[in-house]
Enzyme design. Structure first.
Site, PDB file in Angstrom:
ATOM      1  N   HIS A 143     -10.743  69.720  76.748  1.00 20.57           N
ATOM      2  CA  HIS A 143     -10.802  68.369  77.314  1.00 20.57           C
ATOM      3  C   HIS A 143      -9.872  67.435  76.544  1.00 20.57           C
ATOM      4  CE1 HIS A 143     -12.998  64.805  79.040  1.00 20.57           C
ATOM      5  NE2 HIS A 143     -12.615  64.280  77.889  1.00 20.57           N
ATOM      6  N   GLU A 144      -9.930  67.502  75.222  1.00 19.49           N
ATOM      7  CA  GLU A 144      -9.079  66.634  74.395  1.00 19.49           C
ATOM      8  C   GLU A 144      -7.606  67.016  74.517  1.00 19.49           C
ATOM      9  OE1 GLU A 144     -10.390  64.045  73.399  1.00 19.49           O
ATOM     10  OE2 GLU A 144     -12.468  64.692  73.643  1.00 19.49           O
ATOM     11  N   HIS A 147      -6.289  65.527  77.617  1.00 19.84           N
ATOM     12  CA  HIS A 147      -5.957  64.110  77.454  1.00 19.84           C
ATOM     13  C   HIS A 147      -4.527  63.962  76.927  1.00 19.84           C
ATOM     14  CE1 HIS A 147      -9.400  61.746  78.511  1.00 19.84           C
ATOM     15  NE2 HIS A 147     -10.219  62.310  77.632  1.00 19.84           N
ATOM     16  N   GLU A 223     -11.126  60.544  82.480  1.00 24.84           N
ATOM     17  CA  GLU A 223     -12.140  61.485  82.014  1.00 24.84           C
ATOM     18  C   GLU A 223     -12.360  62.597  83.038  1.00 24.84           C
ATOM     19  OE1 GLU A 223     -13.406  61.632  78.990  1.00 24.84           O
ATOM     20  OE2 GLU A 223     -12.088  59.917  78.575  1.00 24.84           O
TER      21      GLU A 223
END
Length: 292
Positions: A143-144, A147, A223
């Site tokens: 997830h990071e 980003h 997100e």
């Protein structure tokens, strides 16, 4: 006390530099400070300046704020796994290897920051490493990394700069119209300038509050996209499991803010002002295959 003094000194220095730069721009271009073009230049300089400086300092500021320790030479099996996982995901996402850090916190948390896709930071809390399975932690890391790959830090900074510029510009226009003060005037009644200052301050708070709806919407949107990026890198079941774990932790005993990945422990008055969508919505979006 030292940190507060350093923060104030840094902000004072930034304001001084901006003022000097602004005066140079006025002198070179011949703009009048009270003109619409002069006001717009001032608003853009201060609106974008703070956001860009924060972006370029984000890695060092984030590490200092959480007391993070950068992993240069893994000291144990967990740190080896952490470095190998981030390295593999970075290669899959087509970005440079981020700096990886661990910080001591009971919260289940991770965040990414940095001005460049190939020179970023991924930081993970000890609480996450201790309370999540490897599959769940892998999904959080993905997830990071997503980003970073999506350039979310840069686009968020640019959006914030545009919003800041709009807020400063319109606030001063309204204040000038109400008070009758022209920014280019060298002299004027003290009462008028006091009215200008009070009105512009109130307008900045009001317009800033309204403009935050837009920035919060984008924050929630990114997100969903990062969740989808994680699902692409490691599989959506792992990402769903990670979100379920966070939901379980939130509902049981963990409170507080879970920063860039996660959850606001304090309930927001309205979803419009939440930086992250509710966990149920994120899980549901993954199950329905949205954004994938």
């Amino acid at each position: 006390m030292k940190r507060i003094a350093l923060f104030l000194a840094t902000n004072l220095a930034v304001m001084l530099v901006f003022s000097v730069v602004l005066n140079v721009i006025y002198a070179v271009t011949g703009m009048q400070p009270g003109s619409l073009s002069g006001l717009l230049v001032m608003a853009a300089l201060f609106g974008f300046g703070g956001s860009l400086i924060s972006l370029f300092m984000s890695k060092s500021m984030a590490l200092r704020s959480v007391g993070g320790m950068v992993i240069e030479h893994p000291r144990n099996e967990t740190e080896h796994w952490l470095m190998e996982t981030v390295s593999r995901q970075a290669q899959q996402a087509g970005i440079g290897m981020p700096t990886v850090a661990v910080y001591d916190s009971a919260d289940i948390n991770a965040f990414a920051t940095g001005a460049k896709r190939d020179d970023s930071l991924v930081a993970v809390s000890t609480g996450l490493l201790q309370n999540m399975t490897r599959d769940e932690a892998e999904a959080v890391l993905a997830h990071e990394v997503s980003h970073i790959s999506n350039g979310d830090m840069v686009t968020m900074t640019l959006m914030q700069g545009v919003v800041n510029t709009f807020v400063i510009f319109v606030s001063r226009l309204v204040a000038g119209a109400i008070s009758g003060v022209n920014n280019s005037d060298e002299e004027g009644e003290g009462g008028s300038y006091m009215t200008y200052f009070i009105v512009s301050s109130i307008m900045e708070v009001l317009f800033g509050f309204l403009a935050s709806i837009l920035t919060m919407w984008y924050s929630r949107h990114r997100e969903f996209k990062a969740d989808a990026g994680s699902a692409h890198l490691v599989g959506k079941e792992k990402m769903i499991a990670a979100l379920e774990r966070l939901k379980m932790s939130q509902e049981s005993h963990l409170e507080g803010s879970m920063m860039a990945f996660g959850i606001n422990g304090k309930k927001s008055l309205s979803e419009l002002f939440m930086t992250h969508p509710p966990l149920d919505k994120r899980i549901d979006a993954l199950r329905r295959g949205e954004h994938l």
